[in-house]
Design a protein around this motif. Structure first.
Motif, PDB file in Angstrom:
ATOM      1  N   ARG A  56      -8.609 -17.478  12.576  1.00 56.39           N
ATOM      2  CA  ARG A  56      -7.917 -16.252  12.197  1.00 56.39           C
ATOM      3  C   ARG A  56      -6.561 -16.118  12.880  1.00 56.39           C
ATOM      4  O   ARG A  56      -6.297 -16.705  13.930  1.00 56.39           O
ATOM      5  CB  ARG A  56      -8.798 -15.043  12.514  1.00 56.39           C
ATOM      6  N   ALA A  57      -5.709 -15.343  12.249  1.00 59.34           N
ATOM      7  CA  ALA A  57      -4.354 -15.114  12.743  1.00 59.34           C
ATOM      8  C   ALA A  57      -4.399 -14.586  14.170  1.00 59.34           C
ATOM      9  O   ALA A  57      -5.191 -13.700  14.495  1.00 59.34           O
ATOM     10  CB  ALA A  57      -3.623 -14.137  11.835  1.00 59.34           C
ATOM     11  N   GLY A  58      -3.531 -15.153  15.023  1.00 58.52           N
ATOM     12  CA  GLY A  58      -3.456 -14.721  16.416  1.00 58.52           C
ATOM     13  C   GLY A  58      -4.449 -15.395  17.332  1.00 58.52           C
ATOM     14  O   GLY A  58      -4.401 -15.198  18.551  1.00 58.52           O
ATOM     15  N   GLY A  59      -5.366 -16.204  16.769  1.00 55.48           N
ATOM     16  CA  GLY A  59      -6.374 -16.861  17.591  1.00 55.48           C
ATOM     17  C   GLY A  59      -5.913 -18.207  18.126  1.00 55.48           C
ATOM     18  O   GLY A  59      -5.037 -18.851  17.551  1.00 55.48           O
ATOM     19  N   PHE A  60      -6.527 -18.609  19.227  1.00 53.51           N
ATOM     20  CA  PHE A  60      -6.262 -19.910  19.855  1.00 53.51           C
ATOM     21  C   PHE A  60      -4.752 -20.136  20.046  1.00 53.51           C
ATOM     22  O   PHE A  60      -4.180 -21.126  19.586  1.00 53.51           O
ATOM     23  CB  PHE A  60      -6.860 -21.045  19.008  1.00 53.51           C
ATOM     24  N   LYS A  61      -4.132 -19.247  20.767  1.00 54.45           N
ATOM     25  CA  LYS A  61      -2.667 -19.253  20.907  1.00 54.45           C
ATOM     26  C   LYS A  61      -2.135 -20.468  21.653  1.00 54.45           C
ATOM     27  O   LYS A  61      -0.999 -20.872  21.439  1.00 54.45           O
ATOM     28  CB  LYS A  61      -2.211 -17.975  21.607  1.00 54.45           C
ATOM     29  N   LYS A  62      -2.931 -21.057  22.558  1.00 57.34           N
ATOM     30  CA  LYS A  62      -2.445 -22.194  23.342  1.00 57.34           C
ATOM     31  C   LYS A  62      -3.110 -23.508  22.965  1.00 57.34           C
ATOM     32  O   LYS A  62      -2.812 -24.543  23.562  1.00 57.34           O
ATOM     33  CB  LYS A  62      -2.640 -21.927  24.833  1.00 57.34           C
ATOM     34  N   LEU A  63      -3.994 -23.497  22.000  1.00 53.91           N
ATOM     35  CA  LEU A  63      -4.751 -24.702  21.655  1.00 53.91           C
ATOM     36  C   LEU A  63      -3.829 -25.806  21.149  1.00 53.91           C
ATOM     37  O   LEU A  63      -2.992 -25.581  20.271  1.00 53.91           O
ATOM     38  CB  LEU A  63      -5.799 -24.371  20.599  1.00 53.91           C
ATOM     39  N   LYS A  64      -3.996 -27.021  21.716  1.00 51.33           N
ATOM     40  CA  LYS A  64      -3.197 -28.172  21.302  1.00 51.33           C
ATOM     41  C   LYS A  64      -4.043 -29.270  20.660  1.00 51.33           C
ATOM     42  O   LYS A  64      -3.545 -30.033  19.839  1.00 51.33           O
ATOM     43  CB  LYS A  64      -2.439 -28.752  22.501  1.00 51.33           C
ATOM     44  N   ILE A  65      -5.302 -29.364  21.046  1.00 51.61           N
ATOM     45  CA  ILE A  65      -6.180 -30.419  20.524  1.00 51.61           C
ATOM     46  C   ILE A  65      -7.462 -29.783  20.018  1.00 51.61           C
ATOM     47  O   ILE A  65      -8.122 -29.015  20.735  1.00 51.61           O
ATOM     48  CB  ILE A  65      -6.501 -31.464  21.617  1.00 51.61           C
ATOM     49  N   LEU A  66      -7.841 -30.100  18.787  1.00 54.13           N
ATOM     50  CA  LEU A  66      -9.059 -29.554  18.176  1.00 54.13           C
ATOM     51  C   LEU A  66      -9.833 -30.687  17.519  1.00 54.13           C
ATOM     52  O   LEU A  66      -9.280 -31.472  16.749  1.00 54.13           O
ATOM     53  CB  LEU A  66      -8.710 -28.489  17.129  1.00 54.13           C
ATOM     54  N   GLY A  67     -11.129 -30.769  17.827  1.00 53.43           N
ATOM     55  CA  GLY A  67     -12.003 -31.749  17.204  1.00 53.43           C
ATOM     56  C   GLY A  67     -13.205 -31.071  16.591  1.00 53.43           C
ATOM     57  O   GLY A  67     -13.884 -30.276  17.252  1.00 53.43           O
ATOM     58  N   LEU A  68     -13.467 -31.355  15.334  1.00 57.85           N
ATOM     59  CA  LEU A  68     -14.624 -30.810  14.613  1.00 57.85           C
ATOM     60  C   LEU A  68     -15.446 -31.988  14.127  1.00 57.85           C
ATOM     61  O   LEU A  68     -14.935 -32.867  13.429  1.00 57.85           O
ATOM     62  CB  LEU A  68     -14.183 -29.947  13.430  1.00 57.85           C
ATOM     63  N   ASP A  69     -16.749 -31.982  14.433  1.00 61.63           N
ATOM     64  CA  ASP A  69     -17.574 -33.149  14.139  1.00 61.63           C
ATOM     65  C   ASP A  69     -18.965 -32.728  13.683  1.00 61.63           C
ATOM     66  O   ASP A  69     -19.593 -31.837  14.268  1.00 61.63           O
ATOM     67  CB  ASP A  69     -17.677 -34.034  15.387  1.00 61.63           C
ATOM     68  N   GLU A  70     -19.450 -33.355  12.620  1.00 59.56           N
ATOM     69  CA  GLU A  70     -20.822 -33.224  12.128  1.00 59.56           C
ATOM     70  C   GLU A  70     -21.225 -31.767  11.890  1.00 59.56           C
ATOM     71  O   GLU A  70     -22.234 -31.310  12.410  1.00 59.56           O
ATOM     72  CB  GLU A  70     -21.796 -33.900  13.105  1.00 59.56           C
ATOM     73  N   PHE A  71     -20.429 -31.078  11.095  1.00 63.04           N
ATOM     74  CA  PHE A  71     -20.828 -29.771  10.587  1.00 63.04           C
ATOM     75  C   PHE A  71     -21.536 -30.027   9.251  1.00 63.04           C
ATOM     76  O   PHE A  71     -20.895 -30.160   8.207  1.00 63.04           O
ATOM     77  CB  PHE A  71     -19.601 -28.876  10.407  1.00 63.04           C
ATOM     78  N   ASP A  72     -22.868 -30.101   9.301  1.00 66.31           N
ATOM     79  CA  ASP A  72     -23.638 -30.617   8.169  1.00 66.31           C
ATOM     80  C   ASP A  72     -23.538 -29.769   6.909  1.00 66.31           C
ATOM     81  O   ASP A  72     -23.683 -30.290   5.795  1.00 66.31           O
ATOM     82  CB  ASP A  72     -25.114 -30.762   8.574  1.00 66.31           C
ATOM     83  N   GLU A  73     -23.322 -28.465   7.055  1.00 68.10           N
ATOM     84  CA  GLU A  73     -23.284 -27.584   5.891  1.00 68.10           C
ATOM     85  C   GLU A  73     -21.875 -27.147   5.535  1.00 68.10           C
ATOM     86  O   GLU A  73     -21.667 -26.400   4.579  1.00 68.10           O
ATOM     87  CB  GLU A  73     -24.137 -26.336   6.169  1.00 68.10           C
ATOM     88  N   LEU A  74     -20.895 -27.582   6.290  1.00 66.36           N
ATOM     89  CA  LEU A  74     -19.539 -27.062   6.149  1.00 66.36           C
ATOM     90  C   LEU A  74     -18.893 -27.550   4.841  1.00 66.36           C
ATOM     91  O   LEU A  74     -18.860 -28.738   4.553  1.00 66.36           O
ATOM     92  CB  LEU A  74     -18.689 -27.510   7.346  1.00 66.36           C
ATOM     93  N   LYS A  75     -18.348 -26.591   4.085  1.00 69.93           N
ATOM     94  CA  LYS A  75     -17.668 -26.912   2.835  1.00 69.93           C
ATOM     95  C   LYS A  75     -16.197 -26.513   2.844  1.00 69.93           C
ATOM     96  O   LYS A  75     -15.405 -27.080   2.097  1.00 69.93           O
ATOM     97  CB  LYS A  75     -18.369 -26.213   1.664  1.00 69.93           C
ATOM     98  N   CYS A  76     -15.854 -25.537   3.706  1.00 74.46           N
ATOM     99  CA  CYS A  76     -14.502 -25.008   3.651  1.00 74.46           C
ATOM    100  C   CYS A  76     -14.003 -24.657   5.050  1.00 74.46           C
ATOM    101  O   CYS A  76     -14.734 -24.068   5.851  1.00 74.46           O
ATOM    102  CB  CYS A  76     -14.478 -23.767   2.748  1.00 74.46           C
TER     103      CYS A  76
END
Length: 949
Positions: free
Chosen positions: A819-839
């Protein structure tokens, strides 16, 4: 540099009385006299250390004082050993004590006689001290002013020459070199960077190597540091390993046994059908180029070789043979030199008018050499800008020594001045770096622990010694005496190195001052009273039957032979405080350790040692026990006797290529581990034994800064929360459940560790622990196997300092929304094995600083994240083991293409694990009419999993 050993000795002398050590009458009297005389000399020693190179008589006097300090320290250490014998009870014990008393009495009287002799010598040189003090009284007054010893402020960014924002005069050079690499003919061409040491050849080459256009045009890249003392076989193996990593394939085991011809054939085969860029850095001789020349194929793809060298003949010959070009690196012009000086000295502010003349004079002497300017700026930055006399002294001390045409010698003079200007407490720390071999990447925490064990770190109120040591390290970095090599994802210094010229200086100085003796070649002359011995590459050059009875530290670096301490050092070394045998050919715990009462640091990391014997309990002064990546799985109960133990490291990491996380095996300890209350680092312990008493005992370790536990059971969660609540100093916490489906119950933590910076959790969570969103110091967070029902992003998005987030099997929902305004300083993001994720949806204003995004094994994901086009800072997008249809939606120039969403991202690629290796597909490989991506080469040269660790 006698002040450090004298200070250390005075502390030892004071401790003898404070601890009420049983001193014979003659010994006590001599100790009192020694302490008084040394305290009287101490004030002048600081002045003498700074000026001894300019006055031969002063240099001799400093050496005499240093030798006396070392000799006295050894005598007192030997005396203390005589007082601590334990012979048991009963008649036999009494008999042994009686016999030992007679023997010890003789030894004690001998020591008293030797101390008396030392005192006589000290009184003799004390007369010289009076005369020298009068001679340098005016200098002493000047150096004694407050301005001379200003505390160095932490401006690390200013000290890193490799930081692009801090470079001057490089853009034009870089642009020309990038053009040479990208343009030109289709044949293999060599581009040589030639210039003297310290001119910035490596810095410029690295900027070109990391340029976005260069990365785009050369999918296979490798950086090879050659150095002066290279071995052809090692160089070729290094190249083979880097190339396999670059194309994301495992290095075959047989590479280790290949001869030079097979290695060259392997390199040629790997590169035959690639457009490659190879950098050969620091080539001293033509035969180094010859060693690899014919392994680099002329494959008509426009491949390039960049070669940096101090030898113009090497540069010219290599270019003539390959129809290449030579770039002769010239000194910085006056305007760029002035810009660099102001940046480093005044943190980018203008030079004060009253100092301009002095600074211009100094700058003229630096003759446009970047390293010299950086080094002398490090000296100037510590000076009070109001004290023009201090600045004038620096200018005058350069003197005629810097004149002439021998610029290498000139540069050494400037760097020596930088060393001489160090505070006394940093000189030993800096010279200590000479223990490491050439081009060795020095591990941050390894050095910190070694400095502490050596007694180099002075205690400061309100700080633990590790924090003080970090300050020392930052000070050296700020003065550009060390260079950062690698950093972690959250910005911490991981490894660093020393410039070759600096290393030459400190090896010479440390040998002259009897601080470190390096043995790496034949006919090495070293004193019987060498304090520290660093053996490089082989034991063959150790002199047989050479006494090392006074040795305090022993290091082995890359020694190829099987190690037998009793054979190499038959006389032993009872006074040893540091024994670093990391990566040695060692299968059994060295029995010689049993008699090392003074041992503070013991490293058997990366050895084949399996068992730690029970006599480990005799090492009462041990502070660091490093058994990381050894074969040890259990420690004896005697480990609980080591009340001074601060760092206990014992685990192995097993990386499975198709996994994203390292699985770490821990070790078993006894339930009452809580008695080791000095522990600061404890990794990784198995806590599935007993009825939870071990987890409860952890609460007694309130000095812990890093804790790693594995095999946690659900029923122990409440007790663990209670223990963690008492760890107010905790900075890093790693928790792994007993098995994948075991629930980690951490809802009972009422007082979370507010200083926590890194949190790693592996196991099921019924809900996200309520206290995690309150961790305002958190910079790195990793979850695996959580399988939450609710979207965790809602609770994590407002963590104010989070830089690195990894989520694996964390959420069972169909949709993730940033969402807007979230994770303001995040530089590295990893998403792995979200079995039901479509979007995945990214709202405008979310993750505005994100640079690196990896999405892996989300088999039902239909499209790239909606809104990814808003991530304007994104440099890399990796899609791994995702449906091929998704990657094909990014195909440009087709109907309903999503390419426009990722067109701004410099690096986009997909990886798949197939047939035991990573297959890599780049976005550029897509072409019309194909149903799946084409095999391509990898974009990044480091391993894919490094971003997930």
């Amino acid at each position: 540099m006698a002040e450090s050993p004298v200070n250390f000795l005075i502390e030892k002398l004071a401790a003898l009385f404070d601890n009420e050590v049983n001193l014979l009458r003659g010994v006590r009297e001599e100790v009192v006299c020694l302490r008084w005389e040394l305290e009287r000399m101490r004030a002048f020693l600081r002045i003498a250390d700074a000026l001894q190179e300019s006055d031969e008589e002063l240099s001799v006097w400093v050496k005499q004082v240093r030798d006396i300090a070392h000799e006295t320290e050894d005598l007192l250490a030997e005396y203390t050993l005589l007082q601590r014998h334990n012979h048991g009870t009963g008649f036999y014990g009494s008999l042994c004590r009686f016999a030992c008393c007679i023997k010890n009495a003789k030894a004690c009287y001998r020591i008293a006689a030797e101390l008396k002799s030392v005192n006589l010598r000290l009184r003799t040189i004390s007369e010289v001290h009076k005369r020298l003090r009068h001679k340098f009284s005016r200098v002493e007054q000047g150096l004694g002013s407050a301005g001379a010893f200003n505390t160095w402020e932490d401006h690390r960014d200013d000290a890193l020459l490799l930081d692009k924002s801090d470079l001057v005069g490089i853009d034009g050079r870089k642009k020309q070199l990038v053009g040479w690499l990208i343009e030109g003919g289709l044949g293999r061409e060599v581009v040589s960077l030639a210039g003297q040491g310290g001119m910035g050849k490596t810095t410029l080459a690295k900027q070109v190597y990391d340029d976005a256009e260069v990365k785009k045009n050369f999918k296979v890249r490798a950086w090879i540091t050659v150095s002066q003392s290279f071995e052809i076989e090692d160089l070729l193996k290094d190249m083979v390993e880097q190339l396999y990593k670059a194309i994301k394939r495992r290095v075959p085991p047989e590479v280790g046994n290949m001869n030079n011809n097979r290695l060259k054939t392997t390199i040629k085969k790997l590169l035959q059908r690639q457009r490659y860029l190879i950098v050969l850095d620091d080539v001293w001789h033509l035969h180094a180029w010859r060693a690899v020349q014919y392994a680099l194929p002329n494959n008509s793809f426009g491949s390039r070789v960049v070669l940096t060298t101090r030898n113009t003949d090497v540069a010219t010959t290599a270019c003539i043979e390959s129809e290449g070009k030579t770039y002769n690196l010239e000194p910085l012009p006056p305007s760029d030199s002035w810009d660099l000086l102001c940046r480093k000295t005044f943190q980018g502010n203008p030079c004060p008018p009253h100092l301009e003349e002095i600074c211009k004079y100094i700058l003229k002497r630096c003759e446009g050499l970047p390293l010299a300017i950086v080094a002398i700026s490090g000296v100037l930055a510590t000076k009070d800008t109001r004290r023009i006399d201090e600045w004038d002294m620096v200018a005058r001390s350069l003197g005629a020594e810097i004149d002439g045409n021998d610029k290498l010698k000139d540069l050494k003079k400037v760097l020596s001045l930088s060393f001489n200007d160090l505070p006394y407490y940093l000189k030993s720390c800096f010279l200590y770096l000479s223990i490491f071999p050439e081009d060795h990447l020095i591990e941050h925490m390894r050095l910190i622990r070694l400095w502490i064990a050596e007694g180099f770190i002075e205690a400061k109120e309100g700080k633990v010694v590790e924090e003080v040591a970090d300050d020392y390290l930052n000070d050296l970095l700020n003065r550009s005496l060390m260079q950062v090599a690698t950093t972690t994802s959250d910005g911490r210094v991981k490894t660093f190195r020393i410039h070759d010229l600096l290393r030459e200086i400190i090896i010479s100085k440390s040998r002259d001052q009897n601080l470190v003796m390096v043995v790496k070649g034949q006919n090495v002359q070293w004193s019987d009273r060498a304090r520290r011995l660093s053996v490089h590459y082989t034991l063959q050059h150790l002199l047989p039957n050479r006494s090392v009875s006074q040795l305090r530290s022993l290091f082995m670096f890359e020694v190829t032979e099987k190690l037998r301490l009793h054979t190499s050092f038959p006389g032993g070394f009872r006074l040893l405080s540091v024994l670093d045998l990391q990566n040695s050919h060692l299968k059994k715990f060295p029995v010689e350790v049993v008699n090392l009462y003074y041992l503070k640091y013991l490293s058997l990391r990366d050895t084949k040692v399996k068992i730690v014997p029970r006599f480990i309990g005799k090492l009462q002064n041990l502070e660091t026990l490093d058994l990381k990546h050894s074969l040890v799985t259990e420690l004896p109960v005697e480990i609980l006797k080591l009340k001074r133990l601060r760092h206990l490291l014992l685990y192995r990491s097993k990386f499975v290529s198709y996994e994203l996380f390292d699985s770490r095996s821990g070790f078993r300890v006894m339930a009452n581990i809580g008695v080791l209350q000095s522990l600061q680092k404890l990794c990784f312990i198995e806590v599935n034994q007993g009825s939870g008493n071990m987890v409860k005992e952890l609460g007694n370790l309130n000095q812990l800064r890093r804790l790693g536990i594995v095999k946690l059971r659900r029923e122990d969660g409440k007790v663990l929360c209670s223990s963690i609540g008492k760890m107010t100093n905790l900075r890093a916490l790693s928790i792994a459940s007993f098995e994948e489906n075991e629930i980690i119950d951490l809802q009972h933590l009422s007082t979370p560790p507010v200083l926590l910076q890194r949190l790693y959790m592996r196991g099921r969570l019924e809900m996200l622990p309520h206290w995690i969103p309150s961790l305002h110091s958190l910079v790195k967070l990793s979850f695996k196997w959580s399988r939450l029902k609710d979207d965790p992003l809602v609770y994590l998005q407002y963590l104010p300092n989070l830089l690195h987030l990894v989520l694996c099997q964390v959420f069972n929902g169909h949709r993730l929304c940033f969402r807007a305004g979230g994770f303001k300083k995040l530089k590295i993001l990893g998403l792995d094995e979200f079995d039901e994720l479509k979007c995945i949806q990214v709202e405008p204003g979310a993750m505005t600083l994100l640079e690196d995004l990896s999405i892996r094994r989300c088999r039902f994901l239909e499209k790239v994240p909606s809104g990814i086009e808003h991530l304007t800072k994104l440099k890399l997008l990796e899609l791994s083991n995702i449906p091929a249809e998704l990657f094909n939606t990014l195909r440009p120039n087709v109907k309903d293409s999503e390419y426009w969403r990722v067109a701004h991202i410099p690096e986009v690629y997909s990886t798949y694990w197939r047939e035991g290796e990573w297959k890599v597909y780049s976005l550029e490989s897509l072409s019309d009419g194909e149903n799946c991506p084409l095999p391509s080469t990898v974009i990044k040269t480091h391993e894919l999993h490094t971003r997930w660790k």
